[in-house]
Design a protein around this motif. Structure first.
Motif, short mmCIF file in Angstrom:
data_model
loop_
_atom_site.label_atom_id
_atom_site.label_comp_id
_atom_site.label_asym_id
_atom_site.label_seq_id
_atom_site.Cartn_x
_atom_site.Cartn_y
_atom_site.Cartn_z
N ALA A 249 0.83 -1.21 0.00
CA ALA A 249 0.00 0.00 0.00
C ALA A 249 0.86 1.26 0.00
O ALA A 249 0.62 2.20 -0.78
CB ALA A 249 -0.94 -0.02 1.21
N ARG A 250 1.89 1.31 0.83
CA ARG A 250 2.75 2.49 0.88
C ARG A 250 3.60 2.58 -0.40
O ARG A 250 3.80 3.68 -0.94
CB ARG A 250 3.65 2.45 2.12
CG ARG A 250 4.71 3.56 2.17
CD ARG A 250 4.10 4.97 2.15
NE ARG A 250 3.36 5.27 3.34
CZ ARG A 250 3.90 5.77 4.46
NH1 ARG A 250 5.20 6.01 4.51
NH2 ARG A 250 3.13 6.02 5.50
N ARG B 192 15.30 1.89 -13.43
CA ARG B 192 14.22 1.20 -12.72
C ARG B 192 14.27 1.65 -11.26
O ARG B 192 15.26 1.41 -10.57
CB ARG B 192 14.38 -0.30 -12.82
CG ARG B 192 13.23 -1.07 -12.14
CD ARG B 192 13.47 -2.57 -12.15
NE ARG B 192 14.64 -2.92 -11.37
CZ ARG B 192 15.23 -4.11 -11.40
NH1 ARG B 192 14.78 -5.05 -12.20
NH2 ARG B 192 16.29 -4.36 -10.66
N LEU B 193 13.23 2.31 -10.82
CA LEU B 193 13.16 2.83 -9.46
C LEU B 193 12.09 2.07 -8.70
O LEU B 193 10.93 2.04 -9.13
CB LEU B 193 12.88 4.33 -9.47
CG LEU B 193 12.95 5.03 -8.11
CD1 LEU B 193 13.59 6.40 -8.24
CD2 LEU B 193 11.58 5.17 -7.46
N SER B 194 12.48 1.46 -7.60
CA SER B 194 11.55 0.71 -6.76
C SER B 194 11.27 1.51 -5.50
O SER B 194 12.16 1.73 -4.67
CB SER B 194 12.16 -0.64 -6.40
OG SER B 194 11.36 -1.33 -5.45
N CYS B 195 10.04 1.98 -5.37
CA CYS B 195 9.67 2.81 -4.23
C CYS B 195 9.55 1.97 -2.97
O CYS B 195 8.92 0.91 -2.97
CB CYS B 195 8.35 3.53 -4.49
SG CYS B 195 8.45 4.75 -5.82
N GLY B 196 10.16 2.47 -1.90
CA GLY B 196 10.07 1.81 -0.62
C GLY B 196 8.92 2.34 0.20
O GLY B 196 7.91 2.82 -0.34
N VAL B 197 9.07 2.30 1.51
CA VAL B 197 7.98 2.71 2.41
C VAL B 197 8.32 4.00 3.15
O VAL B 197 7.74 4.30 4.19
CB VAL B 197 7.64 1.58 3.41
CG1 VAL B 197 7.21 0.33 2.66
CG2 VAL B 197 8.81 1.27 4.33
N LEU C 111 10.27 11.35 0.18
CA LEU C 111 10.77 10.72 -1.03
C LEU C 111 10.61 11.63 -2.25
O LEU C 111 11.52 11.77 -3.07
CB LEU C 111 10.05 9.39 -1.26
CG LEU C 111 10.58 8.49 -2.38
CD1 LEU C 111 12.04 8.13 -2.15
CD2 LEU C 111 9.72 7.24 -2.50
N VAL C 112 9.46 12.27 -2.35
CA VAL C 112 9.22 13.19 -3.46
C VAL C 112 10.21 14.34 -3.44
O VAL C 112 10.78 14.73 -4.48
CB VAL C 112 7.77 13.70 -3.42
CG1 VAL C 112 7.60 14.92 -4.32
CG2 VAL C 112 6.80 12.60 -3.83
#
Length: 370
Positions: free
Chosen positions: A252-253, A348-353, A359-360
């Motif tokens: 979800a995050r 390739r960017l993998s968003c964490g929590v 983050l933005v």
């Protein structure tokens, strides 16, 4: 009265837990054993007798993943071990397999190195199509969303076409996870996946799995795994099962972060192109919104080239340069550096929590440095 369907957080929290025993933990610790004590009369029949084919910790994990995928599960040491078992145990000289031209590049490299010399014809097709005719094909393997380009294909449509031609249909569900889509319900014969990524999500183990509703396929794949020794360790199995409990919360995050980051990337002049199937203007949006319960936290985007990617990764404080995805920490890598058939500036960017606002802000500052 029948029980109403459980929500995702409830499902992952309770998936695969053995019957409760007072005084014992509800998720027992890993069972470390090579040989087990045999019944002196019956021998090993009906009980665990050796750790390669038998282990309670692995069975608990397989039960849990099977519940989430909607089938029976076999766990493997890595995702590529699961892919290798699928291709080598189901294909024989004279067979033809169709693989994704834009999916995980190691799958294609493995096929070229190991299948072609065995007399197995290897065809490739882009995830979004067009696909070749499936007549005479033994196995069709797709990856959706594809890694790293994030194209999406219609699983029900392709499953029907493959079955009409007499082919097996397998889906690499690594990027989506079973909370994102359930290919077996859409007609797939097999699901293969790397559990190293978002499924377990803590960047601390390697894991693969295969899920199916076909008992004959399951028996063949189990025999292959048990004979070749591709079983994950008890500790990795236990770690993976422990990690499943937070899958819904993590996804979800990660999805929320990906939505915000994709908007920032799309608006920034340093970025040439952004792909995230959750954006209405993405080419994959129509199929993804119909087929997937949620879009994963992976975003890809193009900078001008290698130097610009280096400046971006150097300038960021929160994005860790690393190759993998789906973890708690936001990571990014330039895919071309690994020999992937990708543009030189594709990231390739993998968003964490992390907190979305943090983050933005960090990614915006890094793009400004580019």
């Amino acid at each position: 009265m029948s029980q109403p369907p459980l929500g995702d957080s409830t499902r992952v929290l309770h998936a695969g837990l053995p019957p409760l025993v007072p005084g014992q933990p509800f998720l027992p610790g890993p069972v470390f054993a090579a040989p087990f004590v045999l019944d002196p009369v019956t021998g090993g029949e009906g009980i665990d007798w050796y750790g390669r084919p038998h282990n309670a910790s692995r069975r608990h994990l397989e039960t849990a993943i099977g519940e989430l995928e909607g089938g029976d599960c076999l766990a493997f040491t890595t995702g590529m071990a699961a892919i290798g078992a699928t291709l080598l145990s189901l294909l024989h000289p004279g067979d033809t397999v169709v693989l994704p031209a834009d999916g995980y590049f190691t799958t294609r490299a493995f096929a070229r190195a190991e299948l072609a010399p065995r007399g197995i014809e290897v065809l490739t097709a882009p995830t979004a199509g067009p696909y070749p005719q499936f007549e005479g094909v033994r196995l069709v393997l797709v990856e959706t969303p594809a890694n790293p380009g994030l194209d999406v294909c219609d699983l029900a449509e392709l499953a029907a076409a493959a079955h009409a031609a007499g082919a097996l249909f397998a889906v690499d569900n690594t990027t989506a996870t079973p909370l994102g889509q359930r290919p077996l319900e859409l007609g797939a014969d097999l699901v293969v996946a790397s559990g190293t990524k978002a499924l377990t999500g803590h960047s601390d183990l390697l894991l693969g799995y295969i899920a199916t509703r076909d008992g004959d396929l399951l028996a063949r794949l189990r025999s292959w795994r048990d004979s070749t020794g591709g079983s994950p360790s008890p500790f990795d199995s236990w770690l993976a099962h422990r990690s499943l409990a937070t899958l819904d919360l993590r996804l979800a995050r990660q999805t929320a972060n990906a939505a915000a980051v994709a908007d920032v990337l799309a608006a920034h002049p340093a970025v040439d192109r952004v792909r995230w199937p959750g954006r209405p203007d993405d080419p994959a949006y129509a199929v993804a919104s119909r087929q997937m319960a949620r879009v994963p936290g992976v975003v890809t985007f193009d900078l001008r080239g290698e130097a610009e990617v280096a400046r971006f990764l150097t300038a960021t404080a929160l994005v860790i340069p690393a190759t993998s995805f789906g973890g708690l920490h936001t990571t990014a890598d330039r895919r071309a550096q690994w020999g992937d058939d990708a543009p030189p500036g594709l990231v390739r960017l993998s968003c964490g929590v992390e907190d979305t606002a943090d983050l933005v802000a960090d990614i915006t500052r890094a793009l400004d440095a580019v």
